[in-house]
Design a protein around this motif. Structure first.
Motif, PDB file in Angstrom:
ATOM      1  N   LYS A  85       0.404  -1.695   0.099  1.00 10.03           N
ATOM      2  CA  LYS A  85       0.246  -0.018   0.427  1.00 10.03           C
ATOM      3  C   LYS A  85       0.704   1.557   0.478  1.00 10.03           C
ATOM      4  O   LYS A  85       0.355   1.704  -0.975  1.00 10.03           O
ATOM      5  N   ILE A  86       2.238   1.422   1.040  1.00 13.44           N
ATOM      6  CA  ILE A  86       3.096   2.344   0.801  1.00 13.44           C
ATOM      7  C   ILE A  86       3.829   2.191  -0.697  1.00 13.44           C
ATOM      8  O   ILE A  86       3.773   3.745  -0.701  1.00 13.44           O
ATOM      9  N   GLU A  88       2.397   2.445  -3.303  1.00 13.57           N
ATOM     10  CA  GLU A  88       1.535   2.509  -4.275  1.00 13.57           C
ATOM     11  C   GLU A  88       0.829   4.213  -4.010  1.00 13.57           C
ATOM     12  O   GLU A  88      -0.188   4.970  -4.196  1.00 13.57           O
ATOM     13  N   GLY A  89       1.896   4.612  -2.671  1.00 15.35           N
ATOM     14  CA  GLY A  89       1.176   6.036  -2.046  1.00 15.35           C
ATOM     15  C   GLY A  89       0.230   6.066  -1.132  1.00 15.35           C
ATOM     16  O   GLY A  89      -0.028   6.671  -0.444  1.00 15.35           O
ATOM     17  N   ASP A  90      -0.332   5.012  -0.570  1.00 15.12           N
ATOM     18  CA  ASP A  90      -1.126   4.982   0.600  1.00 15.12           C
ATOM     19  C   ASP A  90      -0.352   5.220   2.275  1.00 15.12           C
ATOM     20  O   ASP A  90      -0.275   3.644   2.541  1.00 15.12           O
ATOM     21  N   ASP A  92      -1.615   5.126   5.173  1.00 14.94           N
ATOM     22  CA  ASP A  92      -3.189   5.318   6.084  1.00 14.94           C
ATOM     23  C   ASP A  92      -3.186   4.204   6.542  1.00 14.94           C
ATOM     24  O   ASP A  92      -3.601   3.510   7.399  1.00 14.94           O
ATOM     25  N   VAL A  93      -2.070   3.181   5.696  1.00 12.78           N
ATOM     26  CA  VAL A  93      -2.707   1.756   7.070  1.00 12.78           C
ATOM     27  C   VAL A  93      -1.658   1.356   8.269  1.00 12.78           C
ATOM     28  O   VAL A  93       0.024   1.341   7.297  1.00 12.78           O
ATOM     29  N   ARG A 114       6.364   5.213   8.580  1.00  7.68           N
ATOM     30  CA  ARG A 114       5.025   4.987   8.068  1.00  7.68           C
ATOM     31  C   ARG A 114       4.417   6.516   8.418  1.00  7.68           C
ATOM     32  O   ARG A 114       4.209   7.058   8.013  1.00  7.68           O
ATOM     33  N   LYS A 118       4.478   9.709   6.230  1.00  9.74           N
ATOM     34  CA  LYS A 118       3.702  11.104   5.928  1.00  9.74           C
ATOM     35  C   LYS A 118       3.378  12.299   6.602  1.00  9.74           C
ATOM     36  O   LYS A 118       2.969  13.295   5.920  1.00  9.74           O
ATOM     37  N   GLU A 121       5.357  14.193   3.751  1.00 12.35           N
ATOM     38  CA  GLU A 121       4.184  13.646   3.012  1.00 12.35           C
ATOM     39  C   GLU A 121       3.868  15.210   2.958  1.00 12.35           C
ATOM     40  O   GLU A 121       2.961  16.175   2.011  1.00 12.35           O
TER      41      GLU A 121
END
Length: 365
Positions: A85-86, A88-90, A92-93, A114, A118, A121
């Protein structure tokens, strides 16, 4: 419990549990064979004992292997999912874990990474927004004097400035706008170098009491013309020797006082400098009796291109970078800068500079 301990206990369990279980089965089956069946049908007894042995070994190994693999594979699958997920740019997991083993520590380390990604970002987004605002502000602040210059040049070309007196006024306006543009470009250049940490600091020992004595003398001479006064206050017994870049300190003090004078709305203008000796720092307060700053706008006065009164930009002038440059210079000294203000009463800008450990007297003032 660590994975190493769990594996060790699992291996011990694979030996101890079958032995204990076989002992219990032997007792139970033996009781049945000798007391229920009266020692008859030995083949049945041997078959039951062998079947029990096989079942115990299969169940023991199967269950221990299942629980061990589950305690290891599940966190790994969770980490793998989060990593995908990270990628892929997500961001929030969450993979935070309350387990104390190696995989729990790895999960929490991954979670810290993470959160930092974040945060980075968010900072990057804010930086991009600030960059866009910076470009817009630069474009506006450069275009305003440039438009004025073009207007006066067109007036001269069209013969509007038909008299020497009018021509001189037009030329003076052009010169003033060109000077304003030059000053803005200089401040932008200084700000960009400070922002990219490309401006070296030349530190030396500075006695702030002597430094501000000289500064107040010069400022008093300026304010006398406007029926104002400049004051300096500090405890004579204190030590105000600091490490500072004198040239950049001049810029900080100049930017703060110019900003104060720009928004002075009292007939009797007053600027007071107050020095306070702290344990490891010297605190400088530059206080004015100007119009003050609303509480909602106070946190933003050190932002680049921020002006507290947009309607007065044309009257007050300036790049909107003065206090932002002051903040970067003070932070480059390892100090801090902040403001307090009461609308209608005045504003105080504070900053701190590190004291020199050796408080011996120096001839350099």
């Amino acid at each position: 419990m660590s994975i190493k301990k769990r594996l060790l206990l699992s291996n011990i369990g694979m030996i101890v549990i079958p032995l204990v279980s076989l002992l219990i089965v032997e007792i139970v089956v033996g009781y049945v064979f000798f007391y229920v069946l009266n020692g008859k049908n030995l083949q049945t007894f041997l078959t039951l004992r062998f079947g029990a042995l096989v079942v115990i070994l299969v169940l023991t190994n199967g269950l221990l292997t299942y629980f061990m693999s589950k305690s290891i594979i599940e966190p790994i699958k969770k980490l793998s999912f989060a990593a995908r997920k990270i990628s892929e740019g997500d961001l929030d997991v969450s993979v935070a874990s309350d387990k104390k083993d190696e995989l729990g520590q790895l999960s929490n380390t991954f979670e810290e990474m993470r959160l930092k990604l974040k945060e980075a970002e968010t900072v990057q987004r804010q930086y991009e927004l600030n960059r866009q605002e910076l470009i817009a502000s630069i474009s506006h602040d450069l275009k305003t004097p440039l438009t004025s210059i073009k207007g006066y040049v067109s007036g001269i070309e069209d013969g509007i400035a038909g008299t020497p007196d009018k021509l001189n006024r037009y030329m003076a306006k052009i010169k003033k706008n060109a000077h304003d543009m030059d000053g803005l470009i200089d401040e932008l250049f200084l700000y960009s170098k400070l922002d990219m940490d490309q401006l070296p600091f030349q530190f030396e020992k500075v006695h702030l009491d002597a430094y501000f004595d000289d500064f107040i003398d010069e400022l008093s001479f300026t304010l006398e013309k406007e029926h104002g006064e400049a004051l300096l206050s500090y405890e004579r017994s204190g030590s105000y020797l600091v490490e500072a870049d004198r040239e950049k300190l001049d810029r900080v003090v100049k930017n703060i006082t110019q900003n104060s004078l720009k928004y002075m709305n009292k007939e009797q203008k007053e600027i007071q400098v107050i020095l306070t000796e702290l344990e490891y720092d010297v605190k400088v307060e530059i206080q004015d009796n100007g119009s003050g700053i609303p509480e909602t706008e106070l946190p933003r006065i050190f932002d680049s291109f921020y002006r507290t009164d947009i309607s007065r930009n044309s009257a007050t002038g300036g790049s909107g970078l003065g206090l932002s440059i002051a903040k970067k210079i003070i932070e480059g000294h390892g100090g801090s800068i902040w403001a307090e203000s009461k609308p209608g009463i005045g504003t105080s800008i504070y900053f701190t500079l590190k004291k020199v450990k050796d408080h011996a007297k120096h001839t350099d003032h």
